[in-house]
Design a protein around this motif. Structure first.
Motif, PDB file in Angstrom:
ATOM      1  N   MET A   1      20.197   7.162  29.351  1.00  0.00           N
ATOM      2  CA  MET A   1      20.476   5.807  28.907  1.00  0.00           C
ATOM      3  C   MET A   1      21.226   5.090  30.023  1.00  0.00           C
ATOM      4  O   MET A   1      22.098   5.674  30.649  1.00  0.00           O
ATOM      5  CB  MET A   1      21.320   5.859  27.624  1.00  0.00           C
ATOM      6  CG  MET A   1      21.538   4.516  26.996  1.00  0.00           C
ATOM      7  SD  MET A   1      22.214   4.706  25.337  1.00  0.00           S
ATOM      8  CE  MET A   1      22.936   3.110  25.161  1.00  0.00           C
ATOM      9  N   GLN A   2      20.911   3.853  30.247  1.00  0.00           N
ATOM     10  CA  GLN A   2      21.589   3.074  31.285  1.00  0.00           C
ATOM     11  C   GLN A   2      22.966   2.635  30.803  1.00  0.00           C
ATOM     12  O   GLN A   2      23.277   2.747  29.626  1.00  0.00           O
ATOM     13  CB  GLN A   2      20.761   1.860  31.666  1.00  0.00           C
ATOM     14  CG  GLN A   2      20.723   0.793  30.568  1.00  0.00           C
ATOM     15  CD  GLN A   2      19.895  -0.415  30.962  1.00  0.00           C
ATOM     16  OE1 GLN A   2      18.955  -0.295  31.716  1.00  0.00           O
ATOM     17  NE2 GLN A   2      20.240  -1.557  30.433  1.00  0.00           N
ATOM     18  N   LEU A 123      35.472  16.312  15.837  1.00  0.00           N
ATOM     19  CA  LEU A 123      34.105  16.078  16.319  1.00  0.00           C
ATOM     20  C   LEU A 123      33.681  14.707  15.825  1.00  0.00           C
ATOM     21  O   LEU A 123      33.687  14.443  14.621  1.00  0.00           O
ATOM     22  CB  LEU A 123      33.155  17.158  15.810  1.00  0.00           C
ATOM     23  CG  LEU A 123      33.520  18.583  16.194  1.00  0.00           C
ATOM     24  CD1 LEU A 123      32.532  19.574  15.577  1.00  0.00           C
ATOM     25  CD2 LEU A 123      33.580  18.745  17.701  1.00  0.00           C
ATOM     26  N   LEU A 124      33.331  13.838  16.761  1.00  0.00           N
ATOM     27  CA  LEU A 124      33.060  12.437  16.461  1.00  0.00           C
ATOM     28  C   LEU A 124      31.578  12.097  16.536  1.00  0.00           C
ATOM     29  O   LEU A 124      30.881  12.569  17.430  1.00  0.00           O
ATOM     30  CB  LEU A 124      33.782  11.550  17.480  1.00  0.00           C
ATOM     31  CG  LEU A 124      35.290  11.683  17.556  1.00  0.00           C
ATOM     32  CD1 LEU A 124      35.817  10.984  18.792  1.00  0.00           C
ATOM     33  CD2 LEU A 124      35.918  11.106  16.306  1.00  0.00           C
ATOM     34  N   PRO A 125      31.118  11.208  15.654  1.00  0.00           N
ATOM     35  CA  PRO A 125      29.761  10.688  15.788  1.00  0.00           C
ATOM     36  C   PRO A 125      29.750   9.553  16.805  1.00  0.00           C
ATOM     37  O   PRO A 125      30.807   9.039  17.201  1.00  0.00           O
ATOM     38  CB  PRO A 125      29.464  10.159  14.391  1.00  0.00           C
ATOM     39  CG  PRO A 125      30.800   9.709  13.890  1.00  0.00           C
ATOM     40  CD  PRO A 125      31.801  10.687  14.474  1.00  0.00           C
ATOM     41  N   CYS A 126      28.564   9.153  17.214  1.00  0.00           N
ATOM     42  CA  CYS A 126      28.443   8.011  18.117  1.00  0.00           C
ATOM     43  C   CYS A 126      27.018   7.496  18.101  1.00  0.00           C
ATOM     44  O   CYS A 126      26.099   8.187  17.665  1.00  0.00           O
ATOM     45  CB  CYS A 126      28.833   8.401  19.542  1.00  0.00           C
ATOM     46  SG  CYS A 126      27.638   9.464  20.362  1.00  0.00           S
ATOM     47  N   LEU A 127      26.872   6.290  18.592  1.00  0.00           N
ATOM     48  CA  LEU A 127      25.544   5.780  18.925  1.00  0.00           C
ATOM     49  C   LEU A 127      25.202   6.215  20.342  1.00  0.00           C
ATOM     50  O   LEU A 127      24.079   6.561  20.648  1.00  0.00           O
ATOM     51  CB  LEU A 127      25.522   4.256  18.845  1.00  0.00           C
ATOM     52  CG  LEU A 127      25.213   3.662  17.485  1.00  0.00           C
ATOM     53  CD1 LEU A 127      25.522   2.181  17.454  1.00  0.00           C
ATOM     54  CD2 LEU A 127      23.777   3.912  17.107  1.00  0.00           C
ATOM     55  N   ALA A 128      26.219   6.182  21.215  1.00  0.00           N
ATOM     56  CA  ALA A 128      26.079   6.613  22.605  1.00  0.00           C
ATOM     57  C   ALA A 128      27.473   6.942  23.115  1.00  0.00           C
ATOM     58  O   ALA A 128      28.472   6.588  22.492  1.00  0.00           O
ATOM     59  CB  ALA A 128      25.450   5.515  23.454  1.00  0.00           C
ATOM     60  N   LEU A 162      21.369   9.974  25.088  1.00  0.00           N
ATOM     61  CA  LEU A 162      22.232   8.830  24.787  1.00  0.00           C
ATOM     62  C   LEU A 162      23.562   8.876  25.545  1.00  0.00           C
ATOM     63  O   LEU A 162      24.494   8.148  25.211  1.00  0.00           O
ATOM     64  CB  LEU A 162      22.473   8.741  23.279  1.00  0.00           C
ATOM     65  CG  LEU A 162      21.205   8.402  22.485  1.00  0.00           C
ATOM     66  CD1 LEU A 162      21.399   8.678  21.010  1.00  0.00           C
ATOM     67  CD2 LEU A 162      20.803   6.968  22.715  1.00  0.00           C
ATOM     68  N   VAL A 163      23.646   9.716  26.570  1.00  0.00           N
ATOM     69  CA  VAL A 163      24.819   9.730  27.445  1.00  0.00           C
ATOM     70  C   VAL A 163      24.561   8.692  28.538  1.00  0.00           C
ATOM     71  O   VAL A 163      23.576   8.781  29.268  1.00  0.00           O
ATOM     72  CB  VAL A 163      25.073  11.122  28.051  1.00  0.00           C
ATOM     73  CG1 VAL A 163      26.241  11.077  29.029  1.00  0.00           C
ATOM     74  CG2 VAL A 163      25.343  12.137  26.941  1.00  0.00           C
TER      75      VAL A 163
END
Length: 191
Positions: A1-2, A123-128, A162-163
């Protein structure tokens, strides 16, 4: 991902990349992340882990929850208490969870909330997520508010795709120390 300089563009791009994930793909991501976690010294040393139940456009966290319980760890999950607010609640079995806010599984109302200071690893969720530990959330602020009350080390569960090299952050955003993907654990810059 940019990389992105504004949250709206970053969220739109991350949501687009997640569109169409099958249950099998979500499960594969979750199994990969669980495999990375179980060999990680910080996970192994943690007696109490705060995690989450992945929604339809997130990795399946079932393998991670089961790994925590199988290892004898105290497992805490979020329960939404109001707009932008949640609490940590201990569960002993995944079968105890019920649909809660946004249709996401969470501990039932009768289970008591825990002191966030009893947690050893979050531990966390994320979109990116970005290499400096910036976590792009879904936009509700639930985890940012929770992190402000808990000093435990935090790792973001983020699919490798998604990093991003960088993401926008605001003053209240607490960076994570690590990013756990299905392939590796990244130590975030500055940790």
């Amino acid at each position: 991902m940019q990389g992105f300089s504004d949250k709206a563009s970053a969220r739109a791009a991350a949501r687009q990349l997640r569109t169409g994930w099958t249950d099998g793909q979500r499960r594969t991501l979750g199994i990969g992340m669980a495999g990375q976690l179980t060999g990680w010294p910080l996970w192994q040393q943690a007696r109490a882990v705060f995690a989450f139940c992945g929604g339809a456009r997130e990795p399946d966290t079932g393998p991670i929850l089961e790994a925590a319980l199988a290892a004898g760890k105290a497992l805490y999950l979020p329960r939404v208490t109001g707009p932008g607010q949640m609490e940590a609640v201990r569960v002993d079995k995944v079968e105890q969870l019920v649909p809660g806010a946004y249709g996401i599984l969470e501990p039932p109302v009768g289970f008591p909330a825990a002191d966030p200071e009893s947690i050893d690893l979050i531990l966390l969720p994320c979109l990116a997520a970005a290499a400096d530990g910036t976590r792009l959330g879904w936009g509700g602020g639930y985890y940012d508010r929770f992190l402000a009350r808990c000093a435990a080390p935090a790792a973001v569960l983020c699919p490798e795709a998604l990093v991003a090299p960088f993401l926008p952050a605001e003053h209240h955003d607490r960076p994570a120390g690590w990013i756990v993907t299905e392939r590796r654990i990244l130590v975030c810059v500055g940790i």
